[in-house]
Design an enzyme around this catalytic site. Structure first.
Site, PDB file in Angstrom:
ATOM      1  N   LEU A 106       0.932  -1.258   0.079  1.00  0.00           N
ATOM      2  CA  LEU A 106      -0.004  -0.184  -0.034  1.00  0.00           C
ATOM      3  C   LEU A 106       0.980   1.145   0.127  1.00  0.00           C
ATOM      4  O   LEU A 106       1.934   1.090   0.785  1.00  0.00           O
ATOM      5  CB  LEU A 106      -0.809   0.203   1.079  1.00  0.00           C
ATOM      6  CG  LEU A 106      -1.800  -1.050   1.344  1.00  0.00           C
ATOM      7  CD1 LEU A 106      -2.650  -0.798   2.471  1.00  0.00           C
ATOM      8  CD2 LEU A 106      -3.061  -0.631   0.145  1.00  0.00           C
ATOM      9  N   ASP A 107       0.791   2.109  -0.620  1.00  0.00           N
ATOM     10  CA  ASP A 107       1.456   3.452  -0.806  1.00  0.00           C
ATOM     11  C   ASP A 107       1.464   4.308   0.314  1.00  0.00           C
ATOM     12  O   ASP A 107       0.770   4.025   1.485  1.00  0.00           O
ATOM     13  CB  ASP A 107       1.213   4.239  -2.215  1.00  0.00           C
ATOM     14  CG  ASP A 107      -0.160   4.916  -2.026  1.00  0.00           C
ATOM     15  OD1 ASP A 107      -0.627   5.380  -0.970  1.00  0.00           O
ATOM     16  OD2 ASP A 107      -0.907   5.088  -2.968  1.00  0.00           O
ATOM     17  N   LYS A 108       2.502   5.088   0.540  1.00  0.00           N
ATOM     18  CA  LYS A 108       2.580   5.765   1.805  1.00  0.00           C
ATOM     19  C   LYS A 108       1.179   6.543   2.249  1.00  0.00           C
ATOM     20  O   LYS A 108       0.890   6.710   3.513  1.00  0.00           O
ATOM     21  CB  LYS A 108       3.525   6.866   1.501  1.00  0.00           C
ATOM     22  CG  LYS A 108       3.897   7.981   2.891  1.00  0.00           C
ATOM     23  CD  LYS A 108       4.975   8.878   2.523  1.00  0.00           C
ATOM     24  CE  LYS A 108       5.241   9.656   3.828  1.00  0.00           C
ATOM     25  NZ  LYS A 108       4.021  10.972   3.899  1.00  0.00           N
TER      26      LYS A 108
END
Length: 246
Positions: A100-102
């Protein structure tokens, strides 16, 4: 776990050789000879090969609610916070199943089971991942159809999603989006292609595992029932894929 996989993961031999050992009647489970490759091993079963007791690898499975603001990796050259800054040291040996991205939050499965990671992430197997996504506008039916049919987010790469509207106002829309791909920042890029922006993005389910009962930053081990249900789900998908390719 199937008997041949159990033998192979114990380090005794390869998966192919494990098949031969089973078919030759050289494997016993709790004192009984087993010759079926699909025989399922339970945690308390005692498995012997030619009379020698073997032990399968000790796999661990957790579900984790990643908060926004952390990246899904063990280290970062830019010094950004990672999920391992939250997790206890004894869990640092576990790997995330996908990323999952930041700026995104939600479910991440953590495990040291390489085969499971492969089956859950390989693009040819097409495991479902479900997200709750809030965007900064009222979405149209035409835009929903566009996402279902596919959007070329980069040359030669078509991204698509099953989408349904949960809530909608003139200012924003809450969507449930189901993906069967794993492209980098796929949802955000699809929404941006339509000229909109993502306000928040949370993964709520990966295959049969969901985020229910977890708070942000919290983790819990998967229960045996959850692991069994996950394996049944994956076996079904893999079998369908093999039949299609036959």
């Amino acid at each position: 776990m199937r008997i041949n996989k159990y033998i192979a993961q114990s380090g005794t031999t390869s998966r192919r050789k494990a098949d031969e050992l089973v078919l030759e009647g050289r494997v016993q489970v709790n004192g009984q000879t087993v010759t079926m490759l699909g025989f399922e091993i339970r945690r308390k079963d005692k498995v012997t090969v030619d009379g020698k007791l073997i032990k399968g690898q000790n796999f661990e499975y957790f579900r984790f609610y990643k908060p926004a603001g952390y990246i899904t990796t063990s280290s970062d050259e830019k010094g950004r916070k990672t999920i391992y800054d939250i997790l206890p040291e004894e869990m640092h040996k576990l790997k995330p199943v996908g990323r999952l991205d930041k700026d995104s939050s939600g479910l991440i499965i953590l495990t040291n089971d390489g085969d499971l990671i492969y089956e859950l992430t390989h693009p040819s197997i097409k495991v479902s991942k479900v997200y709750r996504v809030t965007i900064d506008c009222k979405i149209t039916n035409a835009e929903l159809e566009t996402m279902a049919k596919g959007i070329e987010i980069e040359k030669g790469k078509i991204a698509y999603a099953d989408v349904r509207v949960i809530e909608s106002t003139n200012a924003k829309t809450l969507l449930e989006m189901t993906l069967y791909q794993g492209m980098n920042r796929q949802i955000r890029r699809m929404v941006e292609f339509l000229g909109h922006n993502v306000i928040s993005l949370k993964r709520i389910r990966h295959a049969t595992i969901d985020i229910e009962g977890l708070k942000k930053g919290q983790f819990k081990p998967l229960k045996p029932k959850q692991i069994r249900e996950l394996r049944v789900y994956l076996d079904k998908i893999v079998n369908i894929k093999e039949e299609e390719n036959a």
